[in-house]
Design an enzyme around this catalytic site. Structure first.
Site, PDB file in Angstrom:
ATOM      1  N   SER A   1      -6.100  -9.241  -3.790  1.00 28.91           N
ATOM      2  CA  SER A   1      -5.130  -9.779  -2.831  1.00 28.91           C
ATOM      3  C   SER A   1      -5.491 -11.193  -2.378  1.00 28.91           C
ATOM      4  O   SER A   1      -5.038 -11.654  -1.334  1.00 28.91           O
ATOM      5  CB  SER A   1      -5.028  -8.844  -1.615  1.00 28.91           C
ATOM      6  OG  SER A   1      -6.306  -8.579  -1.077  1.00 28.91           O
TER       7      SER A   1
ATOM      8  N   CYS B   1      -6.005   1.328 -10.647  1.00 30.67           N
ATOM      9  CA  CYS B   1      -5.106   0.376 -11.291  1.00 30.67           C
ATOM     10  C   CYS B   1      -5.851  -0.525 -12.268  1.00 30.67           C
ATOM     11  O   CYS B   1      -7.055  -0.755 -12.158  1.00 30.67           O
ATOM     12  CB  CYS B   1      -4.334  -0.427 -10.250  1.00 30.67           C
ATOM     13  SG  CYS B   1      -5.138  -1.920  -9.659  1.00 30.67           S
TER      14      CYS B   1
ATOM     15  N   THR C   1      -5.806   3.820  -5.629  1.00 32.95           N
ATOM     16  CA  THR C   1      -5.833   2.930  -6.792  1.00 32.95           C
ATOM     17  C   THR C   1      -6.931   1.877  -6.743  1.00 32.95           C
ATOM     18  O   THR C   1      -7.269   1.290  -7.770  1.00 32.95           O
ATOM     19  CB  THR C   1      -4.482   2.207  -6.963  1.00 32.95           C
ATOM     20  OG1 THR C   1      -4.253   1.364  -5.829  1.00 32.95           O
ATOM     21  CG2 THR C   1      -3.344   3.202  -7.110  1.00 32.95           C
TER      22      THR C   1
ATOM     23  N   HIS D   1       0.808  -1.223   0.000  1.00 33.45           N
ATOM     24  CA  HIS D   1       0.000   0.000   0.000  1.00 33.45           C
ATOM     25  C   HIS D   1       0.836   1.266   0.000  1.00 33.45           C
ATOM     26  O   HIS D   1       0.316   2.354  -0.269  1.00 33.45           O
ATOM     27  CB  HIS D   1      -0.915   0.003   1.236  1.00 33.45           C
ATOM     28  CG  HIS D   1      -1.655  -1.275   1.418  1.00 33.45           C
ATOM     29  ND1 HIS D   1      -1.257  -2.244   2.314  1.00 33.45           N
ATOM     30  CD2 HIS D   1      -2.746  -1.767   0.799  1.00 33.45           C
ATOM     31  CE1 HIS D   1      -2.087  -3.279   2.241  1.00 33.45           C
ATOM     32  NE2 HIS D   1      -2.988  -3.014   1.331  1.00 33.45           N
TER      33      HIS D   1
ATOM     34  N   CYS E   1       3.472  -1.284  -4.250  1.00 32.20           N
ATOM     35  CA  CYS E   1       3.064  -1.572  -5.625  1.00 32.20           C
ATOM     36  C   CYS E   1       3.562  -0.449  -6.539  1.00 32.20           C
ATOM     37  O   CYS E   1       3.383   0.737  -6.225  1.00 32.20           O
ATOM     38  CB  CYS E   1       1.544  -1.677  -5.704  1.00 32.20           C
ATOM     39  SG  CYS E   1       0.920  -1.817  -7.406  1.00 32.20           S
TER      40      CYS E   1
ATOM     41  N   HIS F   1      -7.400   4.798   5.008  1.00 33.94           N
ATOM     42  CA  HIS F   1      -6.814   3.691   4.254  1.00 33.94           C
ATOM     43  C   HIS F   1      -5.307   3.912   4.145  1.00 33.94           C
ATOM     44  O   HIS F   1      -4.840   5.027   3.935  1.00 33.94           O
ATOM     45  CB  HIS F   1      -7.440   3.608   2.856  1.00 33.94           C
ATOM     46  CG  HIS F   1      -7.068   2.357   2.107  1.00 33.94           C
ATOM     47  ND1 HIS F   1      -5.873   2.232   1.426  1.00 33.94           N
ATOM     48  CD2 HIS F   1      -7.722   1.179   1.944  1.00 33.94           C
ATOM     49  CE1 HIS F   1      -5.814   1.037   0.871  1.00 33.94           C
ATOM     50  NE2 HIS F   1      -6.922   0.373   1.176  1.00 33.94           N
TER      51      HIS F   1
ATOM     52  N   GLU G   1      -3.111   3.304   1.916  1.00 35.22           N
ATOM     53  CA  GLU G   1      -2.616   3.914   0.686  1.00 35.22           C
ATOM     54  C   GLU G   1      -2.824   5.425   0.689  1.00 35.22           C
ATOM     55  O   GLU G   1      -1.948   6.191   0.267  1.00 35.22           O
ATOM     56  CB  GLU G   1      -3.321   3.293  -0.524  1.00 35.22           C
ATOM     57  CG  GLU G   1      -2.771   3.795  -1.843  1.00 35.22           C
ATOM     58  CD  GLU G   1      -3.523   3.246  -3.042  1.00 35.22           C
ATOM     59  OE1 GLU G   1      -3.647   3.983  -4.033  1.00 35.22           O
ATOM     60  OE2 GLU G   1      -3.996   2.088  -2.983  1.00 35.22           O
TER      61      GLU G   1
END
Length: 334
Positions: A276, A203, A173, A83, A105, A133, A135
């Site tokens: 995931s 993504c 993403t 993340h 990532c 979150h 990320e």
């Protein structure tokens, strides 16, 4: 337990693509390689990916998951999750005399770089994402003075910027494509000169999995999404399935969480998994459904995926020796 007999009227629509994306695959392999090369323990800051099964499996192999860098004893190796983390976390690791492996990532790294670039150009950056979150926390940390979070269309009315001609949006993403564009449309209505990022931040894997669910959602009475409750992209798949026309959709970590009552009046079940989720968990769901009469499986293919990412460059170094050197430096300084 009464088993349903196989019936030609009962079928499973299996989404493709589903499960591991390239970024998750890279991160999980990175932990396994680190354990293989350097031995246990390998500390991982936050869950390497948001999946209960993956985390439990890696813990059994010797990974130790922590929420704060300070929890890692000096002289050890710490890996940053897929993340991403803020620059302050890299500094914490340096101060803690830790050798690091960055498993962020590459698509998240791209967003980080965009944030830095636009901040250097003195833009106001509107980051579309969910508060709290990991990320979002990591991306925001790249340019905290320039970034403000927009958590959905409902937040747009409160957004204020310094110069409406210098505003750009970025996004987490793993969001729903439709939800994100709804927020972008609302922002553009308020800020007509809003700039979009050079390429979509959502993504490819998130988009492809959502597209497959949209295609099967209109035909499925029930959609089962395999994924953990802290997985943003998995939760979005449940929402997308319902919006696409599925009568009901549920998120499960494991096959034994499925309630047989969900199958009442159901002839078509859609099955997919978050980015995931390892395929073994999907296979267990398919076995569970087959045992209740849903033996016919049709693939719903939305896209081909061939993207792969190279492993973190740090795995090519002797990190145990590096960590020992850092610890020795700390000892000599004290």
């Amino acid at each position: 337990m009464v088993r349903m007999t196989a019936s030609p009227g009962r079928r499973v629509l299996l989404a493709a693509p589903r499960g591991y994306c390239a970024g998750v695959d890279r991160a999980v392999i990175a932990v396994e390689k680190a354990l293989e090369q350097y031995g246990a323990p390998i500390y991982v800051r936050h869950e390497i990916v948001h999946n209960k099964y993956v985390v439990q499996t890696l813990e059994k192999k010797g990974a130790i998951f922590v929420e704060r860098t300070e929890e890692v004893p000096p002289g050890n190796i710490v890996m940053f999750s897929a993340h991403g983390v803020a620059p302050t976390v890299h500094e914490e690791a340096k101060q803690g005399r830790l050798a690091t492996i960055d498993a962020t990532c590459p698509l998240v790294t791209k967003v980080h770089k965009e944030a830095v670039r636009f901040a250097n150009e003195d833009f106001d950056i509107l980051l579309i994402g969910h508060e709290g979150h990991e990320e979002v926390i990591g991306t925001s940390g790249e340019a905290p003075d320039h970034i403000q979070l927009v958590d959905g269309p409902g937040d747009v009315a409160e957004v204020e910027v310094r110069d409406p001609s210098k505003v750009v949006w970025l996004s987490q993403t793993t969001l729903s494509v439709d939800e994100t564009m709804e927020t972008v449309d609302a922002l553009k209505e308020k800020f007509p000169q809003l700039i979009s990022p050079p390429s979509d931040d959502i993504c490819y894997a998130t988009q492809n999995r959502q597209l497959a669910v949209k295609q099967m959602g209109a035909e499925a009475d029930l959609v089962i999404v395999v994924g953990s409750r802290n997985s943003s992209n998995s939760k979005r798949l449940v929402e997308v399935a319902k919006l696409a026309g599925a009568r009901e959709a549920y998120l499960v970590d494991f096959a034994d969480e499925i309630d047989e009552a969900w199958l009442e009046g159901v002839t078509t079940v859609g099955v997919t998994s978050g980015a995931s989720v390892p395929e073994v968990l999907v296979e267990q769901v398919l076995e569970w459904l087959a045992g209740r009469g849903f033996e016919d499986v049709e693939i719903v293919k939305a896209a081909e995926e061939s993207i792969t990412f190279s492993l973190p460059k740090e795995l090519r170094r002797d990190l145990r020796e590096e960590a020992a050197t850092l610890l020795a430096e700390r000892t000599s300084e004290s």
